[in-house]
Design a protein around this motif. Structure first.
Motif, PDB file in Angstrom:
ATOM      1  N   LEU A  38       0.855  -1.186   0.000  1.00 43.90           N
ATOM      2  CA  LEU A  38       0.000   0.000   0.000  1.00 43.90           C
ATOM      3  C   LEU A  38       0.898   1.245   0.000  1.00 43.90           C
ATOM      4  CD1 LEU A  38      -2.354  -1.229   2.842  1.00 43.90           C
ATOM      5  CD2 LEU A  38      -2.948  -1.128   0.419  1.00 43.90           C
ATOM      6  N   LYS A  39       0.529   2.178  -0.820  1.00 42.04           N
ATOM      7  CA  LYS A  39       1.311   3.410  -0.884  1.00 42.04           C
ATOM      8  C   LYS A  39       0.608   4.474  -0.036  1.00 42.04           C
ATOM      9  CE  LYS A  39       2.851   4.688  -4.985  1.00 42.04           C
ATOM     10  NZ  LYS A  39       2.831   5.339  -6.324  1.00 42.04           N
ATOM     11  N   VAL A  40       1.333   5.080   0.845  1.00 43.88           N
ATOM     12  CA  VAL A  40       0.757   6.145   1.670  1.00 43.88           C
ATOM     13  C   VAL A  40       1.286   7.479   1.131  1.00 43.88           C
ATOM     14  CG1 VAL A  40       0.548   7.081   3.996  1.00 43.88           C
ATOM     15  CG2 VAL A  40       0.705   4.608   3.663  1.00 43.88           C
ATOM     16  N   LEU A  41       0.354   8.330   0.750  1.00 44.90           N
ATOM     17  CA  LEU A  41       0.756   9.585   0.105  1.00 44.90           C
ATOM     18  C   LEU A  41       0.920  10.708   1.116  1.00 44.90           C
ATOM     19  CD1 LEU A  41      -1.384   9.802  -3.157  1.00 44.90           C
ATOM     20  CD2 LEU A  41       0.915   8.892  -2.841  1.00 44.90           C
ATOM     21  N   LEU A  42       2.013  11.425   0.929  1.00 42.70           N
ATOM     22  CA  LEU A  42       2.197  12.651   1.707  1.00 42.70           C
ATOM     23  C   LEU A  42       1.236  13.715   1.175  1.00 42.70           C
ATOM     24  CD1 LEU A  42       3.947  14.205   3.760  1.00 42.70           C
ATOM     25  CD2 LEU A  42       5.459  14.807   1.880  1.00 42.70           C
ATOM     26  N   PRO A  70      -5.595  13.967   6.812  1.00 43.52           N
ATOM     27  CA  PRO A  70      -5.190  12.557   6.832  1.00 43.52           C
ATOM     28  C   PRO A  70      -4.387  12.204   5.572  1.00 43.52           C
ATOM     29  CG  PRO A  70      -7.531  12.762   6.356  1.00 43.52           C
ATOM     30  CD  PRO A  70      -7.038  14.135   6.690  1.00 43.52           C
ATOM     31  N   PHE A  71      -3.708  11.095   5.641  1.00 41.05           N
ATOM     32  CA  PHE A  71      -2.891  10.644   4.508  1.00 41.05           C
ATOM     33  C   PHE A  71      -3.688   9.648   3.663  1.00 41.05           C
ATOM     34  CE2 PHE A  71       0.015  11.872   7.862  1.00 41.05           C
ATOM     35  CZ  PHE A  71       0.948  12.658   7.177  1.00 41.05           C
ATOM     36  N   GLU A  76      -2.766  -0.122  -5.707  1.00 38.40           N
ATOM     37  CA  GLU A  76      -2.748  -0.299  -7.159  1.00 38.40           C
ATOM     38  C   GLU A  76      -3.371   0.902  -7.878  1.00 38.40           C
ATOM     39  OE1 GLU A  76      -1.237  -2.681  -8.896  1.00 38.40           O
ATOM     40  OE2 GLU A  76      -0.490  -3.481  -6.999  1.00 38.40           O
ATOM     41  N   ASN A  77      -2.891   2.063  -7.556  1.00 34.91           N
ATOM     42  CA  ASN A  77      -3.316   3.315  -8.192  1.00 34.91           C
ATOM     43  C   ASN A  77      -4.736   3.743  -7.831  1.00 34.91           C
ATOM     44  OD1 ASN A  77      -0.881   3.659  -9.534  1.00 34.91           O
ATOM     45  ND2 ASN A  77      -1.568   2.372 -11.240  1.00 34.91           N
ATOM     46  N   LYS A  78      -5.372   3.034  -6.963  1.00 32.69           N
ATOM     47  CA  LYS A  78      -6.740   3.414  -6.587  1.00 32.69           C
ATOM     48  C   LYS A  78      -6.763   3.790  -5.108  1.00 32.69           C
ATOM     49  CE  LYS A  78      -9.164   0.629  -9.995  1.00 32.69           C
ATOM     50  NZ  LYS A  78      -7.957   0.109 -10.656  1.00 32.69           N
ATOM     51  N   PRO A  79      -7.435   4.898  -4.790  1.00 30.74           N
ATOM     52  CA  PRO A  79      -7.510   5.296  -3.376  1.00 30.74           C
ATOM     53  C   PRO A  79      -8.331   4.285  -2.584  1.00 30.74           C
ATOM     54  CG  PRO A  79      -8.851   6.735  -4.758  1.00 30.74           C
ATOM     55  CD  PRO A  79      -8.133   5.826  -5.681  1.00 30.74           C
ATOM     56  N   VAL A  99     -12.487   4.671   5.223  1.00 29.06           N
ATOM     57  CA  VAL A  99     -12.347   3.801   4.048  1.00 29.06           C
ATOM     58  C   VAL A  99     -13.186   4.401   2.922  1.00 29.06           C
ATOM     59  CG1 VAL A  99     -12.689   1.482   3.116  1.00 29.06           C
ATOM     60  CG2 VAL A  99     -12.024   1.792   5.522  1.00 29.06           C
ATOM     61  N   PHE A 100     -12.564   4.569   1.786  1.00 24.95           N
ATOM     62  CA  PHE A 100     -13.282   5.166   0.656  1.00 24.95           C
ATOM     63  C   PHE A 100     -14.279   4.190   0.059  1.00 24.95           C
ATOM     64  CE2 PHE A 100      -9.187   7.687   0.094  1.00 24.95           C
ATOM     65  CZ  PHE A 100      -9.716   8.816   0.687  1.00 24.95           C
ATOM     66  N   LYS A 101     -15.395   4.763  -0.376  1.00 28.31           N
ATOM     67  CA  LYS A 101     -16.300   3.973  -1.191  1.00 28.31           C
ATOM     68  C   LYS A 101     -15.762   4.010  -2.626  1.00 28.31           C
ATOM     69  CE  LYS A 101     -20.116   5.394   1.714  1.00 28.31           C
ATOM     70  NZ  LYS A 101     -21.176   6.384   1.879  1.00 28.31           N
ATOM     71  N   PRO A 102     -16.228   3.116  -3.469  1.00 29.70           N
ATOM     72  CA  PRO A 102     -15.760   3.146  -4.851  1.00 29.70           C
ATOM     73  C   PRO A 102     -15.953   4.542  -5.449  1.00 29.70           C
ATOM     74  CG  PRO A 102     -17.041   1.168  -4.481  1.00 29.70           C
ATOM     75  CD  PRO A 102     -17.149   1.989  -3.235  1.00 29.70           C
ATOM     76  N   GLN A 103     -14.956   5.009  -6.173  1.00 29.43           N
ATOM     77  CA  GLN A 103     -14.932   6.319  -6.831  1.00 29.43           C
ATOM     78  C   GLN A 103     -14.678   7.475  -5.870  1.00 29.43           C
ATOM     79  OE1 GLN A 103     -14.882   6.480 -10.130  1.00 29.43           O
ATOM     80  NE2 GLN A 103     -15.082   4.258 -10.038  1.00 29.43           N
TER      81      GLN A 103
END
Lengths: 106, 321
Positions: A38-42, A70-71, A76-79, A99-103
């Motif tokens: 998982l990539k955590v974005l600054l 929040p970060f 895989e390129n999807k939030p 947790v994000f919903k789709p989109q």
């Protein structure tokens, strides 16, 4: 044969209820233990290609996120979710706060 | 410095993939279209012959129209067609002054703002290349919207004089003769330049009158004149110039950059069951944070703050010369 012995993994399955309803095994079960990165974005920003090309050592790029935001966590390129950085057992960790919903989070 | 990976070949591909020659044909006069020049059953020679006859008639009509005197004014609508960049030397070698009929371009206030010309030989070279010829003037299909936008940015300086689509054109016969005699000189002057060639179409409300082309010295385009490559191969010059022009303009495109704080590894099972209680160890690189464009790392940065927002400072640019 007891129920526990029949499907011992189902209790841990993230889709346990669905599995029970359908009576089928989760097809992903085989891959449950595979580590996923998982990539955590600054943060993120939008720049023109021209501005990016102009950036050199020492250039400062402001990002769109405030310091207290929040970060975003990317799978895989999807939030996937967002979270905060915490300390746990002497390690730095990312703790999910939403947790994000789709989109969502795009 | 990172190199935008746009090659002349890719530009060619974009162009050829946009609009076909039939669409280009519609940019010419309605009368031309009625010739059914684009039926595949006709061979090129036949098409060129028929177009030659048509073009001779068209230029003759326009010459008569213009030669009636300076009082003869035609109010018409000028529509922009396609634009391309060519080398002046190619223009010089392609123009036969004897065959060229040219006019000065004037706006309402009478200020000379350029030359335009019907050039028979040029016209047919262009036409020929519509069908796959490989001469100097590579006629491409009409510009894609992307290229048009890019080139329009470059040539906006000229368009400030052409914002109104209606112009009065007045060409006295004496002036016409003068211009014709000047054509070779003009071509010679222009031969030292790289040119932006712009095609325009003259229309009255209900009638198409014809098309013309304007050549602007490329040097005027100061904003990127230093990017013009030097080469003797005309086609290469053309392609490179177009590629350079598009490469310049495409740099206005905005892209999203991402800066990575760190990475976490989690079993798929936990990811599938992610919730607000999930927590994973975070690995933060001690060397800095990767700045990425479309997952392509382009720099290493350090984290900071600017006016209450997160910010990064570039520690190292990758692929920087």
């Amino acid at each position: 044969m007891t129920d526990e012995n029949a499907e011992p993994q189902q209790a841990d399955s993230p889709n346990a209820s669905a599995d029970t309803k359908s009576g089928q095994k989760d097809e992903l079960e085989l891959f449950y233990d595979i580590p996923v990165e998982l990539k955590v974005l600054l943060g993120e920003a939008t720049l023109s290609i021209r501005d990016i090309l102009k950036c050199t050592k020492g250039s400062v790029i402001p990002l769109n996120q405030k310091t207290g935001d929040p970060f975003k966590i990317i799978l895989e390129n999807k939030p996937l979710a967002e979270g905060e950085v915490v300390e746990a057992d002497g390690h730095v960790a990312i703790k999910i706060t939403n947790v994000f919903k789709p989109q969502e989070g795009v | 410095m990172a190199n935008p990976n746009i090659t002349a070949g890719e530009i060619q591909k974009m162009i050829s993939g946009s609009m076909g020659s039939r669409h280009v044909a519609t940019l010419w006069t309605a009368e031309t279209q009625e010739l059914n020049l684009f039926q595949t059953k006709s061979n090129d020679d036949e098409k060129i012959k028929r177009l030659s006859e048509h073009f001779g008639k068209l230029t003759s009509e326009l010459t008569n129209e213009f030669s009636e005197g300076i009082e003869k004014l035609i109010e018409c609508k000028i529509e922009q067609g396609e634009a391309k960049i060519i080398s002046g030397s190619a223009l010089e070698s392609s123009i036969n002054p004897e065959e060229k009929i040219g006019f000065k371009w004037k706006s309402h206030d009478g200020v000379l703002s350029g030359y335009y010309a019907f050039d028979k030989s040029l016209f047919f070279k262009i036409y020929d290349l519509l069908f796959g010829g490989k001469r100097v003037f590579v006629k491409k299909s009409a510009l894609s919207s992307f290229e048009k936008e890019a080139l329009n940015k470059i040539i906006n300086i000229f368009h400030s004089a052409l914002q109104s689509s209606y112009y009065l054109i007045a060409v006295p016969q004496t002036e016409l003769q003068e211009i014709i005699s000047d054509i070779s000189l003009i071509a010679k002057d222009l031969s030292n330049s790289n040119l932006v060639q712009y095609a325009y179409h003259i229309k009255q409300e209900t009638e198409a009158l014809g098309s013309f082309e304007i050549y602007f010295p490329y040097e005027i385009l100061k904003s990127f004149s230093d990017t013009v490559p030097t080469t003797t191969a005309d086609n290469l010059v053309h392609d490179n110039l177009l590629a350079e022009a598009v490469k310049y303009c495409v740099q206005d495109v905005k892209v999203k950059i991402q800066v990575e704080l760190g990475k976490a590894l989690a079993p798929l099972k936990e990811v599938l069951a992610v919730n607000s209680e999930s927590q994973w160890e975070l690995r933060i690189s001690e060397n800095g944070h990767l700045l990425e464009v479309f997952n392509q790392p382009i720099a290493l940065t350090s984290m900071g703050e600017a006016n209450g927002y997160r910010a990064v400072q570039i520690l190292e640019r990758f692929n920087e010369e």
